[in-house]
Scaffold this active site. Structure first.
Site, PDB file in Angstrom:
ATOM      1  N   LYS A  82     -37.791  90.248 -44.603  1.00 17.45           N
ATOM      2  CA  LYS A  82     -37.660  89.651 -42.551  1.00 17.45           C
ATOM      3  C   LYS A  82     -36.054  88.375 -43.389  1.00 17.45           C
ATOM      4  O   LYS A  82     -36.209  87.466 -44.057  1.00 17.45           O
ATOM      5  CB  LYS A  82     -38.327  88.965 -42.402  1.00 17.45           C
ATOM      6  CG  LYS A  82     -39.236  88.226 -41.021  1.00 17.45           C
ATOM      7  CD  LYS A  82     -40.357  87.829 -40.403  1.00 17.45           C
ATOM      8  CE  LYS A  82     -40.041  87.195 -39.590  1.00 17.45           C
ATOM      9  NZ  LYS A  82     -41.603  86.520 -39.299  1.00 17.45           N
TER      10      LYS A  82
ATOM     11  N   SER B  27     -43.424  88.245 -34.742  1.00 15.99           N
ATOM     12  CA  SER B  27     -42.347  88.377 -35.139  1.00 15.99           C
ATOM     13  C   SER B  27     -41.613  89.500 -36.349  1.00 15.99           C
ATOM     14  O   SER B  27     -40.395  88.872 -35.930  1.00 15.99           O
ATOM     15  CB  SER B  27     -41.408  86.387 -35.129  1.00 15.99           C
ATOM     16  OG  SER B  27     -42.555  86.146 -36.730  1.00 15.99           O
TER      17      SER B  27
ATOM     18  N   SER C 103     -47.842  87.209 -36.929  1.00 15.51           N
ATOM     19  CA  SER C 103     -46.688  88.096 -37.019  1.00 15.51           C
ATOM     20  C   SER C 103     -46.245  89.053 -37.966  1.00 15.51           C
ATOM     21  O   SER C 103     -44.809  89.440 -37.609  1.00 15.51           O
ATOM     22  CB  SER C 103     -45.796  86.552 -37.569  1.00 15.51           C
ATOM     23  OG  SER C 103     -45.004  85.724 -35.780  1.00 15.51           O
TER      24      SER C 103
END
Ligand code: GLN
Length: 493
Positions: free
Chosen positions: A80, A155, A179
């Site tokens: 990420k 996210s 997330s």
């Protein structure tokens, strides 16, 4: 040649050690696939092909010299874009960090590097991890690999989509209010949010520091256990990180040891599972309700014992989170002032932009650099921390947080693990919720209480057909072994 579809850490490692393929070959194959498939999905923001192939070559050389390899050696991972890899651009999907090159490795990255893991690239996300659909990225949309009209969740949407579309063996995400678990749920993969303190946050671009945790997104629960084991542990650069050492008297049984990877299913099957009545409510989508219920029935049939429990303060969790989280956000993103981290010389032309003083620089760079959702949270956070409202909102929310934590402590006197849905609905359509932030916030109603209480929780796909629907297992503090144990049992039966 190994098929990249359904390639797990476990299978990769077996094949590599038996020399059925080389790490280089597989890494190359991943880049070929990404280059065609990711045009449609948009999971990656940037690829690091050269470094990845270099690292794979080193692993192959080590294997040929008969060195003993870590189980993670050569594993192609997606990371990420809020986790720092030294020398690589790291943006947290924000324009304000568009040119920021990380000057050090996050601790999780250092650990993975030491184990020989290979990083394919950085994945898309909601800006600074604020969102539930990855639509808040300043750079691109990501599509759900299971239905390209729909969001991948967020996210960590890019990481979940990369794994679900077989464009990485596994990935790292971060979870502040859901997330990791929610995008895993939407994409049909496994996502683990570790106990607060189990994994170092050093080198994670902070969103809300008392809630953030880094964790794995994988194809199997077993892989989540493998990755978690390698990234967890005490780190001198994160004072909130802890080591739970094995000790018979300790209330925590070691998660670093064997138990995590080779669960004792006799013991696992004796764990009592709680069903909180506040989580099985009317607003819950019918298919979600059905899929979770079927999973419960299956577990019951195999002998697991269930008990209804109550977490009475659940209804306050969302409001509590949307006070504490923005308060911490407003403080954390204050450091992005247009001078540090981003290069103002690239974006500001002093005369044309009428820059006369420092304040003008702040206004210009923060005004242009942050997206709407980030600004909304800065304003909200600054408000709840302001002297007139601190007691009314912030300190009240802290008290409510303690009560929510207390609810869980009480429940865990009756049961060992708690089972719930992950999200109120399966993946929604792109654009469906962007105009109404409150609708978007409701997505996290079942995941947020876990972060407020600092507990570990994993999202695991049910066997439902159609859009993926997962279930969530919540464990006691530092009892990742319980939830991953039940998960591994479920996956094998
Ligand atoms: N969707 C939640 C939010 O917008 C959680 C985000 C997260 O876990 N990083 O705050």
């Amino acid at each position: 040649m190994m098929d990249l579809k359904n390639l797990t850490i476990k299978k990769f490692n077996k094949g590599l050690v038996k020399k059925e393929f080389s790490a280089f070959e597989i890494t190359k194959a991943f880049f070929d696939l990404i280059k065609s498939r990711d045009k449609e999905i948009g999971a990656y923001l940037r690829l690091s092909e050269n470094t990845a192939l270099e690292r794979a070559k080193i692993v192959d050389a080590e294997l040929n010299s008969n060195s003993k390899l870590s189980i993670l050696a050569g594993i192609p991972l997606a990371i990420k874009d809020n986790i720092l890899i030294k020398g690589e651009i790291t943006t947290a999907a924000s324009k304000i960090l568009e040119n920021y090159k990380a000057s050090y490795d996050a601790t999780v990255i250092k650990k993975l590097k030491n184990n020989g893991a290979v990083f394919l690239g950085k994945t898309n996300m909601d800006e600074f991890a604020m969102g539930s659909s990855t639509e808040n990225s300043a750079f691109q949309k990501t599509r759900n690999p299971r239905d390209s009209e729909r969001v991948p969740g967020g996210s960590s949407g890019g990481s979940a989509a990369a794994v679900a579309a077989d464009m990485a063996v596994a990935a790292l995400g971060s979870d502040t209010g859901g997330s990791i678990r929610q995008p895993a749920n939407f994409c049909g993969v496994v996502g683990l949010k570790p106990t607060y303190g189990a994994v170092s946050r050093y080198g994670l671009i902070a969103m809300a520091s008392s809630l953030d945790q880094i964790g794995p997104i994988t194809k199997t629960v077993e892989d989540a256990a493998i990755l978690f084991k390698e990234i967890s542990g005490k780190d001198k650069f994160d004072a909130t990180s802890v080591d739970i050492k094995y000790n018979d008297e300790s209330p925590y049984i070691n998660y670093v040891g064997d138990e995590l990877l080779n669960p004792n299913f006799e013991k696992i099957k004796k764990l009592k599972i709680g069903l909180p009545k506040e989580y099985f409510i009317e607003g819950l989508n019918k298919e979600t309700q059905k899929a979770v219920q079927e999973t419960i029935e299956n577990l019951k049939k195999s002998g697991f014992e269930f008990k209804e429990i109550s977490l009475p303060r659940t209804k306050y969790a969302l409001s509590c989170y949307y006070i504490i989280m923005p308060a911490e956000v407003s403080v954390n993103v204050a450091r992005f002032d247009g001078i540090r981290y981003s290069r103002i010389q690239n974006s500001i032309r002093p005369s044309a932009d009428k820059i006369q003083n420092l304040r003008d620089i702040y206004l210009k760079t923060r005004g242009e650099g942050f997206g709407d959702e980030v600004k909304r949270r800065i304003i909200l956070g600054t408000f709840v921390l302001s002297s007139g409202y601190y007691d009314t909102y912030y300190s009240k929310a802290q008290k409510v947080r303690q009560m929510i934590k207390h609810d869980f402590e009480k429940a865990f006197q009756e049961v060992d693990v708690i089972l719930t849905p992950v999200s109120p609905t399966p993946a929604f359509k792109i654009g469906e919720k962007t105009s109404d932030p409150l609708q978007m916030y409701l997505e996290d109603i079942f995941t947020i209480p876990v972060n407020l209480a600092g507990l570990p929780a994993v999202s695991i796909p049910t066997r439902t057909k159609g859009l993926p629907i997962g279930f969530q297992l919540i464990g006691k503090h530092f009892r990742e072994a319980d939830i991953l144990g039940i998960g591994q049992w479920y996956e094998r039966n």
